[in-house]
Design an enzyme around this catalytic site. Sequence first.
Site, PDB file in Angstrom:
ATOM      1  N   LEU A  87       0.832  -1.208   0.000  1.00 33.21           N
ATOM      2  CA  LEU A  87       0.000   0.000   0.000  1.00 33.21           C
ATOM      3  C   LEU A  87       0.868   1.259   0.000  1.00 33.21           C
ATOM      4  O   LEU A  87       0.587   2.228  -0.691  1.00 33.21           O
ATOM      5  CB  LEU A  87      -0.946  -0.001   1.214  1.00 33.21           C
ATOM      6  N   ASP A 103      19.177  12.063  24.340  1.00 33.24           N
ATOM      7  CA  ASP A 103      17.902  12.457  23.722  1.00 33.24           C
ATOM      8  C   ASP A 103      16.734  11.678  24.306  1.00 33.24           C
ATOM      9  O   ASP A 103      16.793  10.456  24.410  1.00 33.24           O
ATOM     10  CB  ASP A 103      17.939  12.165  22.214  1.00 33.24           C
ATOM     11  N   TRP A 157      10.126   3.150  21.674  1.00 25.75           N
ATOM     12  CA  TRP A 157      10.097   2.912  20.231  1.00 25.75           C
ATOM     13  C   TRP A 157      10.473   1.475  19.864  1.00 25.75           C
ATOM     14  O   TRP A 157      10.832   1.189  18.728  1.00 25.75           O
ATOM     15  CB  TRP A 157      10.972   3.949  19.509  1.00 25.75           C
ATOM     16  N   GLY A 199      22.107  17.626  16.989  1.00 24.58           N
ATOM     17  CA  GLY A 199      22.894  16.415  16.776  1.00 24.58           C
ATOM     18  C   GLY A 199      23.128  16.067  15.327  1.00 24.58           C
ATOM     19  O   GLY A 199      24.250  16.071  14.859  1.00 24.58           O
ATOM     20  N   ARG A 245       3.642   6.023   5.860  1.00 17.78           N
ATOM     21  CA  ARG A 245       4.850   5.903   6.683  1.00 17.78           C
ATOM     22  C   ARG A 245       4.759   4.724   7.640  1.00 17.78           C
ATOM     23  O   ARG A 245       3.785   4.576   8.371  1.00 17.78           O
ATOM     24  CB  ARG A 245       5.049   7.162   7.515  1.00 17.78           C
ATOM     25  N   HIS A 247      11.277  21.510  10.558  1.00 21.23           N
ATOM     26  CA  HIS A 247      10.311  20.725   9.783  1.00 21.23           C
ATOM     27  C   HIS A 247      10.002  21.383   8.455  1.00 21.23           C
ATOM     28  O   HIS A 247       9.325  20.802   7.615  1.00 21.23           O
ATOM     29  CB  HIS A 247       9.020  20.545  10.576  1.00 21.23           C
ATOM     30  N   GLU A 269       5.437  10.622  25.285  1.00 24.87           N
ATOM     31  CA  GLU A 269       4.474   9.683  24.726  1.00 24.87           C
ATOM     32  C   GLU A 269       4.352   8.408  25.551  1.00 24.87           C
ATOM     33  O   GLU A 269       3.438   7.625  25.335  1.00 24.87           O
ATOM     34  CB  GLU A 269       4.767   9.393  23.257  1.00 24.87           C
TER      35      GLU A 269
HETATM   36  N1  GLN Z   1      20.049  13.754  18.115  1.00 24.28           N
HETATM   37  C1  GLN Z   1      18.955  13.433  17.247  1.00 24.28           C
HETATM   38  C2  GLN Z   1      19.085  14.209  15.948  1.00 24.28           C
HETATM   39  O1  GLN Z   1      19.600  15.291  15.996  1.00 24.28           O
HETATM   40  C3  GLN Z   1      17.636  13.753  17.894  1.00 24.28           C
HETATM   41  C4  GLN Z   1      16.480  13.316  17.045  1.00 24.28           C
HETATM   42  C5  GLN Z   1      15.120  13.514  17.688  1.00 24.28           C
HETATM   43  O2  GLN Z   1      14.950  14.272  18.599  1.00 24.28           O
HETATM   44  N2  GLN Z   1      14.123  12.841  17.230  1.00 24.28           N
HETATM   45  O3  GLN Z   1      18.643  13.762  14.907  1.00 24.28           O
END
Ligand code: GLN
Length: 761
Positions: free
Chosen positions: A18, A604, A566, A437, A520, A699, A610
Amino acid sequence: MSTVTYAGFPRIGLKRELKRALEAHWSGELDAASLLETARTLRARHWQLGRDAGAGVVPSNDFSLYDHVLDTAVLFDAIPARYRPVFAKDPLAGYFAMARGHKRDGFDLHALEMTKWFDTNYHYLVPELEARQKFRLVGDKPVAEFLEARALGHRARPVLVGPVTFLLLSKTVDDSDRLALLDALLPAYAELLQKLAAAGADWVQLDEPCLVLDLDAATHAAYRKAYAALAAAGGPKILLATYFGALGDNLALAASLPVAGLHVDLVRAPQQLDTVLAALPADRVLSAGVIDGRNVWRSRPNAVLARLHQAQDRVGSEQLWIAPSCSLLHVPIDIEAETALDPTRRATMAFARQKLEELRVYADALAGQTEAAAALQAQQTLLDHQAEHVGVKNPAVRARLHAISPQMALRRSPYATRRVAQAEALTLPPLPTTTIGSFPQTEEVRKARAAHRAGKLDDASYEARIKAEVERVIRFQERIGLDVLVHGEPERNDMVEYFGEQLDGFLFTKLGWVQSYGSRCVKPPVIWGDVARPQPMTVTWATYAQSLTPKPVKGMLTGPVTMLQWSFVRDDLPRETVCHEIALALRDEVHDLEAAGIQVIQIDEPAFREGLPLRRAEWPAYLAWAVECFRITAGGVRDTTQIHTHMCYSEFNDIIEAVAAMDADVISIETSRSRMELLDAFVRFKYPNGIGPGVYDIHSPRVPAKAEMTELVHKALKVLRPDQLWINPDCGLKTRRWAEVEPALEHMAASARELRGEITV
Ligand code: GLN
Ligand code: ZN
């Protein structure tokens, strides 16, 4: 005999058919008819698979081209005005415009907002409603797919998002009361139910997962009104489906609604069986969600059988349906496809298909079939002996877990002392600049990683390429004058996978895809054994990067809560125990980085929020162990070692105290998209430590001007002290292009320099 059934099946296809069809359609390579044909083929295949596995009734309308909440909005004509012109031309294009935005033929439309489906990693589109919203049944998807299943010879039960959950998951653009729209919505639902009945459906499933949340009296009243109206509509019998937790204080309500059956989650909430059985009126069907629709393990027959017998004794086998706890949307399709996995490992795992097969065996065993009972006995024995498999229990890890002391979660000194020590050791300017990062993952870097993985690029050449990339990133940061540098993460594909692959206790599948949103998918790692770190994971790259520059380079780790959140997590240990194991492994990495001369280390935790349970009453327990795990990871380092953390979302109001309790020296958070709105949390609560509210929305491909960033910092300075403020982007830069990142970070650095002239620290 009890019926085997299920609330929903993964849509994406074993090989993500899909996804491929959708993406080909969006890029103009596949016409609508072929896309719909792929969808039809997948539905047919999945129904047949369910039936072959032994289900007596299959769900229909659980399929979606993008998202089932969006489907519901479109079905009832809850289409915001801005999309209507696209719909008028082409309904499918209109549907995708709501899902993904639409930028062509003179249109420039944003997508609907997307948010997490309860506590899963699936994201739904948030319907936009308004005070005078009109609803009308305009589509026929549920009827058409029911007929499609029947034409293929299946007994199908159409699945719909229930009306109250639909409204609760929507938002009103004018801040009016969502539930006030119930009267307008119910006739459309009633009409649909009647059409389903006319098409021959004897049952319909109305999903009301909101019944496991904390609800107020107004919502209870809405439930009563809605189901009274639907019962009077004369449609098929209604199965009211609840999942993701216990009904709890909503049980009396759920049991009193005039429906023919109730589905309950007995995996997340096995303890509710007694009360559910006591509350359920005698004429109701009980759909018992006894095996885990959210995880990948085989069920434990002794426990499941006990529950099923108890239920059968009370409701009788005819009124007992046996099902997974929730839709199978949240698990991959077929463990048998994982041919590269160790067979002993595979034998303990069940994806969607295996879960349905398991249900069949339970139903047969309940009906007295000895073969089925023997199969379950064998499964129980297998799982009982699982603990003996090498790696499941690592004595060294268990010993360390027992030896965890409160001291391990403490830094040597309080923040005020560390702050002074770090200022001396790091000599940073006021308003220091840094990044989160990752730097752009160029085509070249991706190719090198893929070739190395495939064995087509030898270690030495691969290393040389990554080193070149690290050097490029370091030189760039030096050139534009950033203060705390990063190595750019070119060696990492995914922030969890990269660590999981280097830790004991994790395994990876080839086709274990789970839909995250639209096309996704994610392929979560599976934590099956005790987590241990055989050797350092990031020290080589971090020290290489540090060797190139006198400026401090930040070591970069994924935190324990995010690693847990995750992944698919083993079900023989509490989640918090697994999280502690990960924390211990990462703690060693932190210490090794420190010993190797890395003075700043970022851990991180983008998934920290979540992990919050659906019920408020359970928040404190979660937050306590989640914070502790972070602190164990970071604990014990010298005062001069600066610990950073990063979280990329903008809802901090309700967890800000817990975030402060993590006691990171510096936290970077996402704020620029909401124009620093989230800083409201910091008006109420004076966050003590260093903090970098993002000033660059990564983004978007847009390059923000220096003045925009300066303005955001000014806003931040209204609620934060200048001496605690850092300047950084919202998140990592890996999805951006260098052409955007270069000017954006130059503007950021220039903005910081300018601001330093204005403030006094
Ligand atoms: N250190 C990761 C990056 O810079 C953090 C990614 C994230 O917060 N999802 O990609
Ligand atoms: Zn982030």
